[in-house]
Design an enzyme around this catalytic site. Sequence first.
Site, PDB file in Angstrom:
ATOM      1  N   GLY A  34     -40.901  10.482  14.678  1.00 54.63           N
ATOM      2  CA  GLY A  34     -39.789  11.267  14.146  1.00 54.63           C
ATOM      3  C   GLY A  34     -38.472  10.657  14.584  1.00 54.63           C
ATOM      4  N   LEU A  35     -37.400  11.158  14.048  1.00 60.64           N
ATOM      5  CA  LEU A  35     -36.073  10.632  14.371  1.00 60.64           C
ATOM      6  C   LEU A  35     -35.699  10.890  15.830  1.00 60.64           C
ATOM      7  CD1 LEU A  35     -34.103  11.888  11.216  1.00 60.64           C
ATOM      8  CD2 LEU A  35     -34.862   9.536  11.669  1.00 60.64           C
ATOM      9  N   SER A  36     -34.720  10.153  16.312  1.00 58.26           N
ATOM     10  CA  SER A  36     -34.181  10.404  17.644  1.00 58.26           C
ATOM     11  C   SER A  36     -33.602  11.818  17.670  1.00 58.26           C
ATOM     12  CB  SER A  36     -33.070   9.387  17.957  1.00 58.26           C
ATOM     13  OG  SER A  36     -32.476   9.654  19.206  1.00 58.26           O
ATOM     14  N   GLY A  37     -33.956  12.585  18.679  1.00 57.17           N
ATOM     15  CA  GLY A  37     -33.463  13.955  18.768  1.00 57.17           C
ATOM     16  C   GLY A  37     -34.299  14.965  18.010  1.00 57.17           C
ATOM     17  N   SER A  38     -35.402  14.512  17.433  1.00 56.24           N
ATOM     18  CA  SER A  38     -36.237  15.428  16.646  1.00 56.24           C
ATOM     19  C   SER A  38     -37.045  16.372  17.532  1.00 56.24           C
ATOM     20  CB  SER A  38     -37.191  14.630  15.747  1.00 56.24           C
ATOM     21  OG  SER A  38     -38.068  13.828  16.522  1.00 56.24           O
ATOM     22  N   GLY A  39     -37.270  15.965  18.783  1.00 53.30           N
ATOM     23  CA  GLY A  39     -38.040  16.810  19.689  1.00 53.30           C
ATOM     24  C   GLY A  39     -39.390  16.223  20.061  1.00 53.30           C
ATOM     25  N   LYS A  40     -39.592  14.940  19.773  1.00 49.80           N
ATOM     26  CA  LYS A  40     -40.883  14.288  20.057  1.00 49.80           C
ATOM     27  C   LYS A  40     -41.284  14.424  21.522  1.00 49.80           C
ATOM     28  CE  LYS A  40     -39.553  10.233  18.749  1.00 49.80           C
ATOM     29  NZ  LYS A  40     -38.172  10.659  18.449  1.00 49.80           N
ATOM     30  N   SER A  41     -40.408  13.992  22.417  1.00 50.17           N
ATOM     31  CA  SER A  41     -40.730  14.009  23.850  1.00 50.17           C
ATOM     32  C   SER A  41     -40.887  15.435  24.366  1.00 50.17           C
ATOM     33  CB  SER A  41     -39.643  13.281  24.649  1.00 50.17           C
ATOM     34  OG  SER A  41     -39.634  11.898  24.335  1.00 50.17           O
ATOM     35  N   SER A 108     -41.049   5.025  16.146  1.00 48.89           N
ATOM     36  CA  SER A 108     -41.975   4.254  15.299  1.00 48.89           C
ATOM     37  C   SER A 108     -41.652   4.453  13.817  1.00 48.89           C
ATOM     38  CB  SER A 108     -43.433   4.621  15.593  1.00 48.89           C
ATOM     39  OG  SER A 108     -43.691   5.990  15.499  1.00 48.89           O
TER      40      SER A 108
END
Length: 201
Positions: A34-41, A108
């Site tokens: 997902g995009l940066s800031g999407s909440g992946k981590s 990615s």
Amino acid sequence: MNQDENIVWHSQTVTRAQKQLHKGHKPVLLWYTGLSGSGKSTIANAVESKLFELGCHTYLLDGDNVRMGLNKGLTFSDEDRVENIRRISEVAKLFVDAGLMVSTAFISPFKADRAQARTIMANGEFVEVFIDTPLEVCESRDPKGLYKKARAGEIPNFTGISSAFDIPESPELHIKTAEQTIEQSVEQIIGYLSQAGIIKI
């Protein structure tokens, strides 16, 4: 002589089946994209915490953390992004081979790279988790101030601004963070793992 001719795969005495039986769950790679800031981590951490509570053996590979060590020196050019994902795919494969439930939280952005990561995993061991968050929401969060810098031209090849993000076409899990809470997202992922027979609840 090709150096590869001198390399032979060494089979291990302890089998994958034995490791799975020992750990009490199936090994799997949860591939968050997902995009940066999407909440992946954030979501990956929350899911790992829940899996840990359930007695699962886990490991989380985070994008920034990996770039501080294994992938130190790689830039954010398209070529280096491909190499970044190639390396992490191979590392994740080793962790899964050890019987762990592995999470990777990387942007990615390229479809081909995610597809390549899937092909090196055994059937059913690659679970693509698309953290689908609108660009405007990611920009409003901007936890690292990266979007502001990208808009100012200070960061080249920034995904979503000056570099493309290939939207996953058929991920195993589609998480819409703008429409649900972190807790609901975790429940959705844990529910999938249970229904797929990867974990027992």
